[in-house]
Design an enzyme around this catalytic site. Structure first.
Site, mmCIF file in Angstrom:
data_model
loop_
_atom_site.group_PDB
_atom_site.id
_atom_site.type_symbol
_atom_site.label_atom_id
_atom_site.label_comp_id
_atom_site.label_asym_id
_atom_site.label_seq_id
_atom_site.Cartn_x
_atom_site.Cartn_y
_atom_site.Cartn_z
ATOM 1 N N ASP B 40 -22.481 17.080 -32.667
ATOM 2 C CA ASP B 40 -22.751 17.640 -33.997
ATOM 3 C C ASP B 40 -23.163 16.605 -35.027
ATOM 4 O O ASP B 40 -23.008 16.808 -36.218
ATOM 5 C CB ASP B 40 -21.520 18.408 -34.483
ATOM 6 C CG ASP B 40 -21.257 19.624 -33.612
ATOM 7 O OD1 ASP B 40 -22.231 20.313 -33.247
ATOM 8 O OD2 ASP B 40 -20.081 19.861 -33.257
ATOM 9 N N ASP B 116 -35.054 11.520 -26.998
ATOM 10 C CA ASP B 116 -33.971 12.324 -27.555
ATOM 11 C C ASP B 116 -32.976 12.570 -26.430
ATOM 12 O O ASP B 116 -33.312 13.195 -25.427
ATOM 13 C CB ASP B 116 -34.567 13.646 -28.066
ATOM 14 C CG ASP B 116 -33.513 14.553 -28.660
ATOM 15 O OD1 ASP B 116 -32.375 14.094 -28.891
ATOM 16 O OD2 ASP B 116 -33.837 15.738 -28.889
ATOM 17 N N THR B 117 -31.778 12.017 -26.567
ATOM 18 C CA THR B 117 -30.815 12.135 -25.477
ATOM 19 C C THR B 117 -29.570 12.848 -25.960
ATOM 20 O O THR B 117 -29.211 12.771 -27.123
ATOM 21 C CB THR B 117 -30.436 10.757 -24.923
ATOM 22 O OG1 THR B 117 -29.894 9.986 -25.983
ATOM 23 C CG2 THR B 117 -31.630 10.046 -24.349
ATOM 24 N N GLY B 119 -25.754 14.230 -26.619
ATOM 25 C CA GLY B 119 -24.504 13.587 -27.005
ATOM 26 C C GLY B 119 -23.364 13.917 -26.079
ATOM 27 O O GLY B 119 -22.269 13.393 -26.210
ATOM 28 N N GLY B 477 -18.367 -23.957 32.538
ATOM 29 C CA GLY B 477 -18.394 -24.446 33.914
ATOM 30 C C GLY B 477 -19.425 -23.749 34.778
ATOM 31 O O GLY B 477 -19.491 -23.966 35.985
ATOM 32 N N SER B 478 -20.283 -22.935 34.178
ATOM 33 C CA SER B 478 -21.278 -22.220 34.982
ATOM 34 C C SER B 478 -22.429 -23.149 35.375
ATOM 35 O O SER B 478 -23.180 -22.867 36.297
ATOM 36 C CB SER B 478 -21.821 -21.015 34.213
ATOM 37 O OG SER B 478 -22.427 -21.445 33.016
ATOM 38 N N GLY B 479 -22.596 -24.243 34.606
ATOM 39 C CA GLY B 479 -23.683 -25.165 34.918
ATOM 40 C C GLY B 479 -24.797 -25.179 33.891
ATOM 41 O O GLY B 479 -25.866 -25.745 34.126
ATOM 42 N N LYS B 480 -24.555 -24.585 32.711
ATOM 43 C CA LYS B 480 -25.580 -24.521 31.657
ATOM 44 C C LYS B 480 -26.071 -25.922 31.267
ATOM 45 O O LYS B 480 -27.270 -26.179 31.249
ATOM 46 C CB LYS B 480 -25.024 -23.851 30.386
ATOM 47 C CG LYS B 480 -24.538 -22.436 30.548
ATOM 48 C CD LYS B 480 -24.033 -21.864 29.220
ATOM 49 C CE LYS B 480 -22.852 -22.618 28.654
ATOM 50 N NZ LYS B 480 -21.607 -22.548 29.433
ATOM 51 N N SER B 548 -21.986 -18.811 24.184
ATOM 52 C CA SER B 548 -22.487 -17.682 23.360
ATOM 53 C C SER B 548 -22.135 -16.340 23.995
ATOM 54 O O SER B 548 -23.010 -15.644 24.499
ATOM 55 C CB SER B 548 -23.991 -17.800 23.109
ATOM 56 O OG SER B 548 -24.712 -18.113 24.289
#
Lengths: 309, 637
Positions: B40, B116-117, B119, B477-480, B548
């Site tokens: 108002d 115009d917004t 209230g 121990g896999s040999g990588k 990994s």
């Protein structure tokens, strides 16, 4: 750059027309960059002329990357049909003309069919054309100052697959970030002239020397007085009432549509400055010349919900 | 000069010299402002009054207004100005506005766009929308009511959106007998609140929208007020776009214009600064530089252009630049980052979901972004910081945001064009939030991508090879390491440039701070991946030997590399064989419980599903396995 140069630069301010132009171009580029199949609705009126001019600027030196679509009612002024072809050719754009086949078949006209004329030719015709060509975005020349209900229209207006407008589903538009994403079947009406007023349009046409339909300038034309509206007898299809004789009056049109529905105003304004002068000193608003919103002041809003622009 | 005198002179000019009038009006500027007030406070009446007094109402509209005033009006037989601006039929009957409406009027100096917004308390969203494009805010207060909760809310929002020019319009002065004491009482109360908010200045004006006091003409009822009228102030207030001209040049690219093979232009609207032909520019995020060859417009080439103009630029060099990139002045680029702190205003009925991907649009680019739980939510009535797990509609909070790629940006307070963003729901496509960037988080701040002329292709070419990342994975121990070592020797003998990264040389330095928890294993692999990527950029054939154990990390590393450069080699040795070998005695320790989180014992090994190559060390010697790997690497080179 020297600080002096910077300083003098900062005192430069874009004029209101330069800002409006830059904004409209920005909107068009944003929409086109994200649209699949855009189109520009071209009604041959002064707002369409401005919008087309802005599109040429937005994509220069390329031609605007979309076609023009005229949703025709077969009842436009002859001068409008003439300019339509010329404007499209000048812009190097494809012109699509669509006429609702059902309205063609039934011979819908403004004399015998009342509001059905607008509903079938324009509202249905537009929906049919958009569906036929699969356009996902349609540029329109509507402005927020035209009518109260348009003051709240967004720049991007989303329509459902059935082309309906729902005031509750419109998105907030912040800064100049337009959210152009839509679901399958939905389409967007984009209004790059939203923030222009009628006076802005006229000033821009004047400044940019944009080609408009000569009907906007006063000239002696044959008219009849129908309930206070001066209607131009533009072709032989106009049925004259008993005893009615077209009179030559110096008239011009403030808006253009179907000639039997568009009221002329008596005027001597034969140049653009004179038209602007008359407009500024006049006391009736632009839409009054259109028969469509006389019923009630909220009728435009109803039309919009049904899919009319 | 009073308003009515002004409009008389204008009318005379229009009537007598329309060309002079048009010339004058072509040089008008434009100001956008927002009006905010409670239900108002008389906001619609004020706007109606501005339209009426600036002669933006035509006679037929006036006739409509008069009949509407009798039907729906609240002013008895008088004209209800509010009816001029209350839009949609439904809300007209309710007597409240429920959305943002834009109105237009003009004086001889300026064109105005008014947002115009409403209230209403639940419509923060609309106010923020209206404020986002405003140069100035008019905050309305009912002189009888004084400062209300909603006045605070509106002021907070106006300040949040960065509006510097604030007018406190103390309305309905006619209803408090034009009391100077009442006016200053309200001003004092507001000043106290404004200071709390950090509002540096505001202009208080005593007005009556209904009676027209101090709107266009100075009121005789307030002889104690010496300041400008509302319209007078609106005509003189500064415009944002003009102020942005002194900032460094920035333009977000909207559209790459390629009408033919000879023309390649970058179209956009200049966000800040100025640009001239020949200026050195930088394209972000790539960091590439060039110079402006031409500023192209439909109306001819320009020597220079400034903030606010929509233009098309061409460059001297063929530089990669596409929609979403930001063109900046070369020596003052903006920051590039992928993590930010920001304020969010939530606008959707569905509340915010932390961690969920949303689309984020900033400038002219859209990407995926996730949002953290709010650091705090702001109670806009009390300014208190509240703890919150989410943000509901109309809530405002501070969050961290992480984007899926680095983006050029600036703090909102510095440049709204590159600091304001929206969030979009990926399913509904609704705009769910407005955001304002505060700053980049420390991790990503101030890291500019330096564009380099000697790129990865050049690095590899001078070595006569193509870069590769050969990723050996398998149990301890896999040999990588053994196989990778032989592979490197063979490649070296062939004149290839290689580097071997293994657990031992990395864990003693780069990853010294990491242990063997799952989180540390993930970080270990991420760092190794980044190092391998840099080395592959340098053109090397990188060999890595890491257990990994997790698929997700191996995939992450794979995705970091260029397509086709990554080669995963699974050294497939069954656990019992690896454990039997136990070269380092680790399995024994783990079985004894002296080594926690040991892969294969109490931590899982996820077998590769799509390794480029698998070598079986039970059937093959290390030498033969290495020979196969070398053959595969050379086949791809």
């Amino acid at each position: 750059m020297t600080s002096t140069a910077q300083k003098s630069m900062s005192s430069d301010t874009l004029t209101h027309l330069q800002r409006l132009e830059a904004e409209s171009i920005h909107i068009m580029r944003e929409v086109v960059a994200t649209a699949e199949n855009p189109v520009m609705l071209y009604s041959v009126g002064k707002d369409s002329a401005c919008m087309l001019h802005l599109a040429k600027k937005a994509f220069y030196p390329a031609p605007p990357p979309f076609p023009l679509l005229h949703v025709d009612t077969t009842w436009k002024f002859q001068d409008m049909y003439a300019l339509r072809e010329k404007a499209a050719a000048d812009a190097g754009m494809e012109l699509l003309v669509y006429q609702n086949p059902e309205a063609v078949e039934k011979g819908i006209n403004p004399f015998d069919h009342g509001s059905l004329h607008t509903d079938m030719w324009k509202t249905d015709g537009l929906k049919q054309a958009l569906t036929k060509y699969g356009f996902d975005v349609a540029f329109g020349g509507a402005r927020r100052d035209e009518e109260k209900s348009r003051a709240k229209e967004r720049i991007l207006s989303f329509r459902s697959a059935s082309h309906r407008w729902d005031p509750k589903q419109q998105r907030p538009e912040l800064w100049k970030l337009y959210n152009t994403r839509k679901a399958k079947g939905e389409s967007i009406r984009a209004f790059p002239l939203s923030n222009w007023t009628e006076l802005d349009i006229w000033q821009y046409i004047h400044l940019e020397n944009i080609d408009i339909v000569p009907l906007y300038y006063a000239a002696p034309r044959p008219v009849v007085d129908r309930g206070g509206m001066l209607i131009m007898v533009d072709d032989a299809r106009m049925p004259l009432l008993e005893g009615e004789v077209p009179m030559m009056r110096s008239v011009r049109f403030r808006t253009l549509g179907c000639y039997p529905l568009t009221g002329a105003v008596e005027s001597e304004a034969a140049t653009l400055p004179e038209v602007i002068q008359e407009m500024l000193l006049t006391t009736t608003s632009e839409r009054q010349g259109r028969a469509i919103d006389h019923d009630q002041s909220a009728s435009m809003e109803k039309k919009k919900q049904e899919g009319y622009f | 000069m009073s308003g009515s005198d002004q409009s008389y002179i204008t009318d005379t000019l229009i009537a007598e010299d329309i060309d002079a009038y048009l010339h004058k009006h072509q040089h008008k500027t434009m100001l956008r402002f927002i009006t905010c007030g409670s239900v108002d406070d008389g906001k619609s009446t004020l706007i109606g009054r501005l339209l009426y007094d600036s002669k933006m109402i035509f006679e037929d509209q006036l006739a409509n207004l008069e009949s509407d005033s009798r039907a729906h009006g609240t002013q008895g037989q008088g004209i209800d100005f509010a009816l001029l601006v209350d839009g949609l039929a439904a809300e007209r009957e309710q007597g409240i506005t429920i959305d943002v409406a834009y109105r237009f009027f003009a004086t001889d100096k300026r064109k105005f766009i008014v947002a115009d917004t409403p209230g209403h308390e639940q419509y923060t969203r609309n106010m923020v929308t209206g404020a986002s494009t405003a140069d100035l805010a008019v905050i309305l207060v009912d002189a009888r009511q004084g400062i209300l909760t909603q006045t605070r809310r509106h002021s907070y929002l106006v300040n949040l959106l960065g509006i510097k020019n604030i007018v406190l319009a103390v309305n309905k002065m006619d209803l408090v007998g034009y009391s100077q004491e009442r006016f200053y009482e309200i001003v004092k109360e507001y000043a106290h609140f404004a200071e709390q908010l950090g509002i540096k200045s505001f202009l208080p004006i005593p007005i009556s929208g209904l009676a027209g006091d101090n709107i266009v003409t100075r009121s005789e009822n307030t002889p104690w007020y010496q300041g400008p009228t509302l319209l007078g102030h609106l005509e003189d207030a500064p415009i944002n776009a003009t102020q942005m001209q002194d900032a460094p040049f920035r333009m977000a690219v909207q559209w790459v214009n390629r009408p033919n093979l000879d023309f390649r232009g970058f179209a956009g609207q200049i966000g800040s600064g100025t640009i001239a032909k020949g200026d050195a520019i930088r394209v972000l995020p790539s960091g590439k530089t060039s110079r402006v060859k031409s500023i192209v417009t439909y109306d001819g080439q320009l020597d220079r252009a400034m903030a606010g103009q929509s233009i098309t630029l061409t460059f001297e060099d063929e530089v990669d630049c596409s929609r979403g990139d930001v063109i900046t002045v070369a020596d003052a680029p903006c920051e590039v980052a992928d993590q930010f702190e920001a304020t969010l205003v939530w606008m959707d009925e569905a509340e915010m979901l932390p961690g969920r991907p949303y689309l984020l649009k900033i400038g002219t680019q859209t990407m995926t972004a996730t949002v953290t739980e709010p650091k705090y939510e702001v109670n806009v009535n009390t300014l208190e910081h509240l703890t919150s797990q989410t943000l509901a509609v109309n809530a405002i909070g501070v969050v961290n945001i992480s984007t899926d790629r680095a983006i050029p940006f600036e703090a909102y307070a510095q440049n709204p064009d590159l600091g304001g963003f929206i969030l979009i729901d990926r399913m509904t496509n609704a705009t769910v939030a407005a955001g304002m960037v505060h700053f980049a988080l420390r991790r990503s701040q101030n890291i500019h991508w330096q564009a380099v002329d000697i790129d990865r292709t050049a690095h590899a070419a001078i070595k006569g090879q193509q870069a590769r990342v050969v990723w050996f994975t398998g149990l301890s121990g896999s040999g990588k390491s053994t196989i990778a070592n032989i592979v490197e020797k063979k490649l070296h003998a062939l004149g290839k440039h290689t580097f071997l990264l293994d657990g031992d040389n990395v864990r003693h330095g780069l990853n010294r701070d990491l242990g063997f928890t799952d989180a540390d294993r993930v970080e270990n692999i991420r760092r190794v991946g980044e190092v391998a990527k840099l080395m592959s950029d340098a053109g090397l054939i990188v060999l890595t030997a890491f257990i990994s154990p997790f698929r997700a990390e191996r995939r992450m590393v794979r995705e970091m590399m260029e397509t086709g450069e990554f080669m995963e080699v699974h050294v497939n040795t069954p656990l019992e064989v690896a454990e039997a070998r136990d070269v380092k005695g680790l399995y024994k320790k783990a079985r004894a419980g002296n080594l926690k989180n040991f892969t294969g014992i109490d931590s899982p090994y996820e077998q590769p599903e799509n390794a480029e190559m698998t070598v079986n060390t039970v059937e093959l010697t290390a030498e033969d396995a290495a020979e196969q790997v070398v053959a595969a690497i050379l086949a791809g080179l």
